[in-house]
Design an enzyme around this catalytic site. Structure first.
Site, PDB file in Angstrom:
ATOM      1  N   HIS A   1       0.827  -1.218   0.000  1.00  0.00           N
ATOM      2  CA  HIS A   1       0.000   0.000   0.000  1.00  0.00           C
ATOM      3  C   HIS A   1       0.868   1.278   0.000  1.00  0.00           C
ATOM      4  O   HIS A   1       0.946   1.949  -1.004  1.00  0.00           O
ATOM      5  CB  HIS A   1      -1.022   0.048   1.146  1.00  0.00           C
ATOM      6  CG  HIS A   1      -1.880  -1.172   1.238  1.00  0.00           C
ATOM      7  ND1 HIS A   1      -2.686  -1.590   0.195  1.00  0.00           N
ATOM      8  CD2 HIS A   1      -2.049  -2.098   2.220  1.00  0.00           C
ATOM      9  CE1 HIS A   1      -3.320  -2.694   0.555  1.00  0.00           C
ATOM     10  NE2 HIS A   1      -2.956  -3.025   1.760  1.00  0.00           N
TER      11      HIS A   1
ATOM     12  N   ASP B   1      -4.654  -8.477  -3.198  1.00  0.00           N
ATOM     13  CA  ASP B   1      -4.953  -8.227  -1.793  1.00  0.00           C
ATOM     14  C   ASP B   1      -6.211  -8.948  -1.293  1.00  0.00           C
ATOM     15  O   ASP B   1      -6.184 -10.143  -1.029  1.00  0.00           O
ATOM     16  CB  ASP B   1      -5.027  -6.714  -1.554  1.00  0.00           C
ATOM     17  CG  ASP B   1      -4.960  -6.336  -0.080  1.00  0.00           C
ATOM     18  OD1 ASP B   1      -4.812  -7.240   0.749  1.00  0.00           O
ATOM     19  OD2 ASP B   1      -5.061  -5.151   0.252  1.00  0.00           O
TER      20      ASP B   1
HETATM   21 ZN    ZN Z   1      -3.139  -7.012   2.616  1.00  0.00          ZN
END
Ligand code: ZN
Length: 454
Positions: free
Chosen positions: A271, A322
């Site tokens: 991220h 993810d």
């Molecule tokens: Zn993650």
């Protein structure tokens, strides 16, 4: 030794697009690449454009089973943190067979969507009561079994998760299946190494869950455990995480991480959405990969990573699926580019002189993904695994196009990446867009989901 000869009408090589490319593969590895070659008799022909398979550098496989379960509003404002409560309730019910079934389904979708390798950020370790299974790496074994069944290239990242928040706050009940101390984590890593030993070219890496979930002095200890292995960590995904880090440690998360441990090209920062200018420059200089998950970050309302400025600073990126709310290499790259356009109100931001946006996105995500997986993948080149994605030449979006026009159209002009054939380590897993085990994997997944959602 197994030998294979392939002949691509067109392929994306390190030097650019090339026509009539002969590829020789031995034991899953590319040993010769020859453009402008005549197809040898009996060779396997790959019509249209063949790309290096894209590595998926970040996933939590079991979350595929909860996709679509958290799109309603609760009494309070919905956010990442309320989504996390849904996730904790869902995983309360999972046993290792369930995890293997959901993982195999997600991997089939990854392979059909253009991902040929996976770095699995694996944090669901223990039994439902929070106690370790007799084999502490039993869940890692379930992931490895799914990789064996589906053929995806695997980098398994057993996760160290110790605390509920910054400053050693105790973990909550919903986190009990994730928790280990250092000794248990060491056994988990060794167990994961055993679990993947029989898979072709599988690797094991190290993964502190986040700055929230480990002690700061765990970070150098973890980095030293396997000095060659990749190290992945979630960082700066949410603004609340930035506020907590500032309140408790006096620094923003990425600055805190880089002050605590030597972050270098082994590291993948998942991220890293919320960076100030100094953090962005330092991270780009470090050689670490930014592990971007645009679809999940959009779904969770995380924010937009500043890919434009990060690339200008020389930063490396890769993409991951993810939460697996939607799986596809094309969708991740498209949203990465579109999020930059929406913010900056400009077009083709990933393009550079002579290289289209789609081609540069694919190349960058291959290079960064390969680095983050710690494997020789992501290029059609000598010494690399023969991980190949061949686009469907007859797809309406691709008709009469080659080179970057074909790749741009596959990414921006088709609803999902139009994949025809996929090879991993030279083995053909997807034919005419369908994985060879799809029927069996899908049936088992359906049975598990009917029970879990009953
Ligand atoms: Zn993650």
């Amino acid at each position: 030794m197994t030998r294979l000869e392939l002949h691509c009408d067109e392929a994306l090589l390190p030097g650019g697009f090339a026509r009539s490319v002969a590829i020789r593969v031995e034991d899953g590895t590319i040993v010769a690449v020859a453009p402008d070659a005549d197809p040898a008799p009996g060779v396997r022909r790959l019509p249209g454009l063949t790309l290096p398979g894209l590595p998926n550098l970040h996933s939590h496989l079991f979350q595929r089973g909860m996709a679509g379960l958290s799109e309603r509003r609760g009494a309070s404002e919905d956010s990442f943190w309320t989504w996390r409560e849904v996730m904790y309730r869902f995983l309360d019910r999972l046993d290792p067979d369930d995890v293997a079934a959901i993982a195999a389904q997600a991997m089939v979708e990854m392979l059909e969507g253009g991902f040929t390798a996976l770095a699995e950020f694996h944090y669901l370790h223990h039994d439902r009561d929070g106690r370790p299974y007799a084999d502490i790496a039993e869940m890692a074994g379930a992931v490895a079994a799914a990789a064996a069944e589906t053929g995806i290239g695997l980098t398994l990242l057993p996760v160290l998760y110790r605390y509920g928040n910054f400053g050693g706050a105790p973990a909550v009940h919903g986190q009990r299946r994730f928790l280990n101390n250092r000794d248990a984590y060491l056994r988990l890593v060794e167990g994961a190494e055993r679990a993947v030993a029989a898979l072709p070219d599988a690797h094991v890496g190290i993964a502190p869950h986040s700055l929230r979930a480990v002690a700061l002095d765990d970070l150098p200890w973890l980095a030293g455990l396997r000095p060659q292995a990749p190290v992945h960590i979630h960082v700066a995904e949410q603004t609340r995480e930035v506020e907590d880090a500032l309140a408790i440690a006096g620094r923003r998360p990425v600055a805190l991480l880089m002050d605590t441990v030597a972050v270098d090209s082994r590291w993948c920062l998942i991220h890293a959405t919320h960076l100030d200018d100094g953090e962005r420059e330092a991270m780009a200089r470090s050689g670490a990969v930014a592990g971007l998950c645009p679809i999940t970050e959009a779904n969770l309302g995380d924010g937009i990573f500043d890919g434009v400025r990060y690339r200008e600073a020389g930063g490396r990126i890769g993409v991951g699926s993810d939460s697996n709310v939607e799986i596809g290499a094309g969708g991740e790259l498209r949203l990465l580019e579109y999020s930059q356009r929406l913010r900056d109100r400009r077009r083709a931001l990933w393009a550079q002189e002579g290289v289209s946006a789609g081609t540069r996105l694919w190349r960058d995500a291959c290079a960064g993904g390969a680095q983050a997986c710690g494997r020789a993948i992501g290029a059609i080149a000598l010494g690399h695994r023969a991980d190949l994605v061949t686009l469907a030449a007859a797809h309406p979006a691709l008709v009469a196009k080659g080179g970057d026009l074909a790749l741009d159209s596959a990414l921006f002009a088709a609803p999902a990446l139009p994949v025809a054939q996929v090879h991993v380590g030279g083995e053909q897993l997807v034919t005419d867009g369908r994985h060879r085990a799809r029927e069996r994997v899908e049936a088992r997944y359906a049975a598990v989901m009917r029970r879990l959602l009953a």
